[in-house]
Design a protein around this motif. Structure first.
Motif, PDB file in Angstrom:
ATOM      1  N   LYS A   1      35.575  49.766  41.520  1.00 30.00           N
ATOM      2  CA  LYS A   1      36.904  49.173  41.411  1.00 30.00           C
ATOM      3  C   LYS A   1      37.536  49.124  42.795  1.00 30.00           C
ATOM      4  CE  LYS A   1      39.142  53.551  40.141  1.00 30.00           C
ATOM      5  NZ  LYS A   1      39.973  54.239  39.115  1.00 30.00           N
ATOM      6  N   PRO A   2      38.550  48.287  42.975  1.00 36.71           N
ATOM      7  CA  PRO A   2      39.220  48.240  44.274  1.00 36.71           C
ATOM      8  C   PRO A   2      39.756  49.598  44.680  1.00 36.71           C
ATOM      9  CG  PRO A   2      39.876  46.364  42.927  1.00 36.71           C
ATOM     10  CD  PRO A   2      39.076  47.272  42.033  1.00 36.71           C
TER      11      PRO A   2
ATOM     12  N   ALA B   1      39.122  43.671  45.743  1.00 33.52           N
ATOM     13  CA  ALA B   1      38.956  42.496  44.896  1.00 33.52           C
ATOM     14  C   ALA B   1      38.369  41.356  45.718  1.00 33.52           C
ATOM     15  CB  ALA B   1      40.297  42.085  44.296  1.00 33.52           C
TER      16      ALA B   1
ATOM     17  N   HIS C   1      36.778  42.117  40.603  1.00 33.03           N
ATOM     18  CA  HIS C   1      38.080  41.513  40.356  1.00 33.03           C
ATOM     19  C   HIS C   1      39.126  42.623  40.326  1.00 33.03           C
ATOM     20  CE1 HIS C   1      36.349  37.562  39.486  1.00 33.03           C
ATOM     21  NE2 HIS C   1      35.421  38.178  38.763  1.00 33.03           N
ATOM     22  N   GLN C   2      40.383  42.238  40.335  1.00 31.57           N
ATOM     23  CA  GLN C   2      41.436  43.248  40.405  1.00 31.57           C
ATOM     24  C   GLN C   2      41.420  44.167  39.185  1.00 31.57           C
ATOM     25  OE1 GLN C   2      43.314  43.574  43.260  1.00 31.57           O
ATOM     26  NE2 GLN C   2      43.786  45.545  42.308  1.00 31.57           N
TER      27      GLN C   2
END
Length: 466
Positions: A313-314, A400, A452-453
């Motif tokens: 994850k970001p 992201a 992705h975010q």
């Protein structure tokens, strides 16, 4: 309509028909994606050119290299900085001229030549974003360049050509670092191309799997893969790894034996495809006996690979993911009785590095091992790999729009096992079982993901490869 555009239609599930008007909804969507892509690249170029006082950016597609003492060239590979702007990947002697204000100019090489196929005049989705002029002879490029080249920057590998042209700046470090850092953030167009590259590779992987269970040789499996993807050895983004049995323990095995082995035990395939200059990079492993313990080990590693993807994850460091993967590998080594220690102790004693000696993955895009993986910022501040994990290809904090491979492995590599046998950790190893598993070589599971975010997109699984 070009081959690339036809491929786009086919991969999108849309029937190609010469009688149809192909400037419909699908092509309109592609035009929009590409226009947004060029707008982003122009904005990046304008920013760094202003910062470094660069008046003109000149990107060279490259030129062929002649084989030593021969009259033939090596296969041409385009400059990745050039194909970042447009999907012209097989035409040397082309140039891209950018001033940060006007529409970029493409100097497109179209010689008068009856010995070779002359490239067609460009008439595809990307052409609306450029001014296009034609170059008949490579040595006439000076006629198309600005007169004042003192603050022009050349990006390419043929420095001797740039020097002859009196271009003032040659691959300036600040410019290159900026481009490499921001290339990690993929545009929607780039994501589209990467999804298509995964879909093409999926066709090849399915054909290769069938060829393996039909007991074909490494060479014949390679032929099946290329036929299914409809790409040649020079078109796929890297030399395919087609490894039967213990060849799977050779991380970059590319020999392709033409004779089938007497006994089929296992198959490791690491192979990708190209779409508009963007690469996929996918690995799968199979046991010939789908009910044996090696097959169970493959399934278990597959689940661990999916588990580590859930942690992406970001804001997470790729180094931390790699270390977490070692903990998951240790769990497998304990579970399958290769190492007779608790998983935490296996990690602490660094035994996992014998069985998982490479990095968790890398950036993916215009290049298989895409650039920017060791950068802390756009000025190129280096983020070194930890001493205990020297083969990492990425140390960056995930964000992201990053596109990455996740590719854990578990191998039985003789040279590394020999070192382990001589170490203080030898007594913890179930050497009898490892000897029984040597014939399989090893396992690697590799997916291509988009960050992705709020979620992770697994392009490989979405393309139908389980």
């Amino acid at each position: 309509m070009s081959k690339l555009s036809i491929n786009f239609l086919l991969l999108s599930g849309i029937r190609y028909d010469e009688k149809l008007n192909l400037s419909g909804v699908v092509m309109e969507q592609l035009n929009t994606l590409f226009a947004q892509h060029i707008s982003e690249l122009n904005a990046r170029a304008k920013t760094i050119m202003a910062r470094e006082n660069i008046k003109t950016l000149i990107i060279h597609s490259g030129q062929p290299r002649r084989q030593f003492l021969d009259d033939m060239d090596y296969p041409f590979k385009v400059n990745p900085h050039f194909k970042a702007w447009l999907p012209v990947i097989s035409n040397p002697h082309c140039w891209l001229i950018i001033d940060g204000v006007n529409k970029p100019t493409v100097v497109f090489y179209r010689p008068v030549d009856f010995w070779h196929k002359v490239p067609d005049e460009p008439n595809d989705f990307w052409t609306e974003q450029f001014e296009i002029v034609y170059l008949k002879k490579p040595d006439q490029i000076a006629d198309y360049l600005p007169h004042d080249l003192e603050r022009a920057a050349y990006i390419g590998e043929h420095i001797e050509v740039a020097e002859i042209l009196n271009i003032g700046l040659l691959n300036p470090e600040e410019l290159i670092s900026y481009c490499h850092y921001h290339r990690a953030y993929k545009t929607d167009y780039e994501m589209h191309c990467l999804r298509q590259a995964n879909k093409i590779a999926a066709l090849g992987h399915q054909a290769a799997k069938a060829a393996f269970f039909a007991q074909q040789s490494e060479y014949d499996i390679q032929v099946a893969y290329l036929k299914a993807t409809r790409q040649t050895e020079n078109e796929v983004p890297y030399g395919n790894i087609i490894a039967l049995n213990n060849h799977g323990a050779i991380l970059h095995y590319t020999v392709l034996e033409q004779e089938a082995p007497a006994q089929f035990n296992s198959f490791l395939i690491d192979a990708g495809a190209n779409f508009n200059g963007y690469a996929s990079d996918i690995t799968r492993s199979y046991s010939f006996d789908v009910n044996d313990e090696f097959s169970q080990l493959i399934s278990a590693l597959n689940q661990k690979e999916l588990a580590i993807i859930e942690q992406v994850k970001p804001g997470v460091s790729y180094v931390d993911l790699h270390v977490a993967m070692h903990r998951l590998i240790a769990e497998l080594l304990e579970q399958f009785d290769f190492v007779r220690l608790p998983a935490a102790d296996i990690v602490e004693k660094q035994i996992t590095s014998t069985f998982f000696p490479h990095g968790l993955g890398h950036f993916l895009g215009l290049q298989v091992h895409d650039v920017g993986g060791f950068m802390a910022d756009e000025r190129g501040t280096h983020l070194a790999a930890p001493v205990e994990h020297p083969f990492l290809r990425c140390t960056r904090v995930i964000a992201a729009r990053h596109v990455l491979t996740i590719e854990p492995g578990l191998y039985f590599i003789d040279s590394l096992l020999d070192e382990l046998k001589l170490s203080d950790n030898s007594d913890y190893i179930n050497w009898d079982k490892i000897e029984r598993f040597n014939k399989f070589g090893g396992i690697r599971i590799e997916d291509n993901i988009i960050v992705h975010q709020g979620h992770i997109e697994n392009m490989t699984r979405d393309a139908g490869i389980e």
